[in-house]
Write a protein that holds these residues in place. Sequence first.
Motif, PDB file in Angstrom:
ATOM      1  N   THR A  87      -3.205  -9.131 -16.434  1.00  0.00           N
ATOM      2  CA  THR A  87      -4.040  -7.938 -16.572  1.00  0.00           C
ATOM      3  C   THR A  87      -3.899  -7.421 -17.997  1.00  0.00           C
ATOM      4  OG1 THR A  87      -4.625  -5.805 -15.559  1.00  0.00           O
ATOM      5  CG2 THR A  87      -2.280  -6.243 -15.879  1.00  0.00           C
ATOM      6  N   HIS A 143       0.695  -5.822 -11.005  1.00  0.00           N
ATOM      7  CA  HIS A 143       0.029  -5.121  -9.906  1.00  0.00           C
ATOM      8  C   HIS A 143       0.095  -3.606 -10.122  1.00  0.00           C
ATOM      9  CE1 HIS A 143      -1.140  -4.308  -5.675  1.00  0.00           C
ATOM     10  NE2 HIS A 143      -0.304  -3.284  -5.814  1.00  0.00           N
ATOM     11  N   ASP A 147       2.232   1.671  -3.479  1.00  0.00           N
ATOM     12  CA  ASP A 147       1.152   2.108  -4.375  1.00  0.00           C
ATOM     13  C   ASP A 147       0.864   3.593  -4.189  1.00  0.00           C
ATOM     14  OD1 ASP A 147       0.980  -0.503  -5.210  1.00  0.00           O
ATOM     15  OD2 ASP A 147      -0.864  -0.970  -4.117  1.00  0.00           O
ATOM     16  N   ILE A 189       1.192   6.566  -7.030  1.00  0.00           N
ATOM     17  CA  ILE A 189       0.064   7.445  -7.352  1.00  0.00           C
ATOM     18  C   ILE A 189       0.453   8.909  -7.166  1.00  0.00           C
ATOM     19  CG2 ILE A 189      -2.261   8.142  -6.639  1.00  0.00           C
ATOM     20  CD1 ILE A 189      -2.679   5.121  -5.894  1.00  0.00           C
ATOM     21  N   SER A 228      -3.864   1.989 -13.871  1.00  0.00           N
ATOM     22  CA  SER A 228      -5.059   2.115 -14.725  1.00  0.00           C
ATOM     23  C   SER A 228      -6.295   2.499 -13.925  1.00  0.00           C
ATOM     24  CB  SER A 228      -5.309   0.807 -15.471  1.00  0.00           C
ATOM     25  OG  SER A 228      -4.265   0.562 -16.390  1.00  0.00           O
ATOM     26  N   LYS A 229      -6.365   2.031 -12.692  1.00  0.00           N
ATOM     27  CA  LYS A 229      -7.500   2.390 -11.835  1.00  0.00           C
ATOM     28  C   LYS A 229      -7.506   3.884 -11.529  1.00  0.00           C
ATOM     29  CE  LYS A 229      -9.576   1.448  -7.291  1.00  0.00           C
ATOM     30  NZ  LYS A 229      -9.466   0.664  -6.041  1.00  0.00           N
ATOM     31  N   ASN A 230      -6.313   4.436 -11.309  1.00  0.00           N
ATOM     32  CA  ASN A 230      -6.207   5.840 -10.897  1.00  0.00           C
ATOM     33  C   ASN A 230      -6.022   6.803 -12.068  1.00  0.00           C
ATOM     34  OD1 ASN A 230      -5.925   6.055  -7.696  1.00  0.00           O
ATOM     35  ND2 ASN A 230      -4.953   4.143  -8.362  1.00  0.00           N
ATOM     36  N   LYS A 268       0.419  -2.018 -12.893  1.00  0.00           N
ATOM     37  CA  LYS A 268      -0.455  -1.648 -14.021  1.00  0.00           C
ATOM     38  C   LYS A 268      -1.909  -1.502 -13.559  1.00  0.00           C
ATOM     39  CE  LYS A 268      -1.925  -1.145 -18.322  1.00  0.00           C
ATOM     40  NZ  LYS A 268      -3.370  -1.147 -18.149  1.00  0.00           N
ATOM     41  N   LYS A 269      -2.368  -2.417 -12.712  1.00  0.00           N
ATOM     42  CA  LYS A 269      -3.743  -2.338 -12.204  1.00  0.00           C
ATOM     43  C   LYS A 269      -3.943  -1.066 -11.382  1.00  0.00           C
ATOM     44  CE  LYS A 269      -4.147  -7.388 -11.938  1.00  0.00           C
ATOM     45  NZ  LYS A 269      -4.183  -8.561 -11.033  1.00  0.00           N
ATOM     46  N   VAL A 270      -2.978  -0.765 -10.529  1.00  0.00           N
ATOM     47  CA  VAL A 270      -3.064   0.449  -9.714  1.00  0.00           C
ATOM     48  C   VAL A 270      -3.060   1.687 -10.609  1.00  0.00           C
ATOM     49  CG1 VAL A 270      -1.844   1.864  -7.999  1.00  0.00           C
ATOM     50  CG2 VAL A 270      -2.002  -0.628  -7.698  1.00  0.00           C
ATOM     51  N   PRO A 303      -6.905   6.272 -15.799  1.00  0.00           N
ATOM     52  CA  PRO A 303      -7.389   5.484 -16.939  1.00  0.00           C
ATOM     53  C   PRO A 303      -7.122   6.123 -18.302  1.00  0.00           C
ATOM     54  CG  PRO A 303      -9.223   6.520 -15.781  1.00  0.00           C
ATOM     55  CD  PRO A 303      -8.015   6.726 -14.921  1.00  0.00           C
ATOM     56  N   GLU A 331       0.828  -1.209   0.000  1.00  0.00           N
ATOM     57  CA  GLU A 331       0.000   0.000   0.000  1.00  0.00           C
ATOM     58  C   GLU A 331       0.861   1.257   0.000  1.00  0.00           C
ATOM     59  OE1 GLU A 331      -2.537  -0.445   3.370  1.00  0.00           O
ATOM     60  OE2 GLU A 331      -3.889  -1.868   2.373  1.00  0.00           O
TER      61      GLU A 331
END
Length: 469
Positions: A209, A135, A100, A104, A141-143, A137-139, A145, A97
């Motif tokens: 992903t 992982h 991440d 961000i 793309s979520k934040n 990439k997921k973080v 896009p 976390e």
Amino acid sequence: MKEFIKAIFCAPTGPYEELNLPSRLTEDVFKALKEVGINRIFGYGYDDRRETKIATLKLCEKYNIGYCPTLSSFSPYITIESEKRKAFNNLSEEEMENYDEALINEVKSYLPYKAFKGVFFGDEAGYLSFNGIAHAKKVFSKNFPNLEFHFNFFSYSINEPIFWGGMELSRNPNLQYKKPFELTKENSITFKNRFNFYNLLVDHLLSQTHFEYISQDKYPFEPFWKEINNSVHVALFELNAFFAKKKRQYGFNFYNYLQAGQWSSCKNRRHLKKGEMFLQTNITIGYGHEGYSYFPGCYPIDFIFDKNIEYAKKGPAGLIDINGKKGEIYKWVKKQNEFISLIEEDIIKSDFLGVSSCGKYNNGFKIKDIKDLPDNECIFIGKLPDFVKYRSKNIKIQSSNEIMISSFKENKKHKYFITNLSSVFKNDLLIYFKKNKFRLIKGNKIKKAKNAFKIKLDPGEAIYLIEEI
């Protein structure tokens, strides 16, 4: 509509007084990059200073070039296990976390800059880093896009440590690491098994992903064989074909890395030829891909520490040399991109059907010249890979040398991208169509084509034909 990528890897660098190097963050450099057709800069390498990234963003905005830097918060996701550092898989939930949050926040710090298009996350990482990259990439793309996330694969020309640890193990071969399985039998690292182990590598990342952008970087004109001065490595064809097939499975956009000059450290040095520059560009497009990236875009600072490639820093390697001047290949790239600019949008909106070839390959050597050379199976001799084969019944061609015919379709409209596969010799073509008329695009000119016509292609050159309905 998605954008056709024309990028450089190795961004312009700021001043380094201790190395007696001038700044390449100048109007002249960025104007030259814009005029040669570049629309993306991938920031990675020696000059990782934030002030360099900010200056790059400001100049990119002025010249309408997108910038995707590599950020300092990315390394924990790529790190493999060692005595000093934990691998991403072994981090606690709290540690993940924290990383991440750092990612961000660092990305957010660049959002005010209009030229900030996204990030170049990683280059040539190995299998053991892919869980962390997926992982991240997921973080991301979520934040974010609407931003781009780029990752570049090694080619299949690797050894086992690089398969597992990528550049980290290449630079630190004494690092201890745990393998989740053994690469044995049909997956052992041999040229014969190249697509078996490479499938394991690529699938391990892409199955976790969705990635919008993927690339690879095998350079096909490295002078491995002093006896053959015109050799082309089969990887130019095989890896473009491989990823054309993988795109159908995973739905990503692919761009290929292009060899921007010559920087070999061996004694058998050769300068890149115009036909070679054209050929690698056109094979990439001929397999239906969404762009390409030149390496090195700007001559890398870390290359100057290798005295064996001293010759390359002032012209032979890079669109921009170590002093910020245009490199030897610049004029060829500019000419090629004038052609690509006329067809790139049409290529992107069309469905790629596959490739076929005709004619006898001649690149200035015979089979008997290479039969006793080491690793001679790596020399292209005119046989296209078995991936994504397709032969259209609507066009027939006679040629004095081998050509590759790439078939595209948009609704009912047929399109053909035809490449001279010789990087040395011109090619005389006689082209027949069964029906309808076509528009012909050659160089920077567009004209109507008859149902039967003759045309001459320069070494490595391509033409594009669009059916008129």
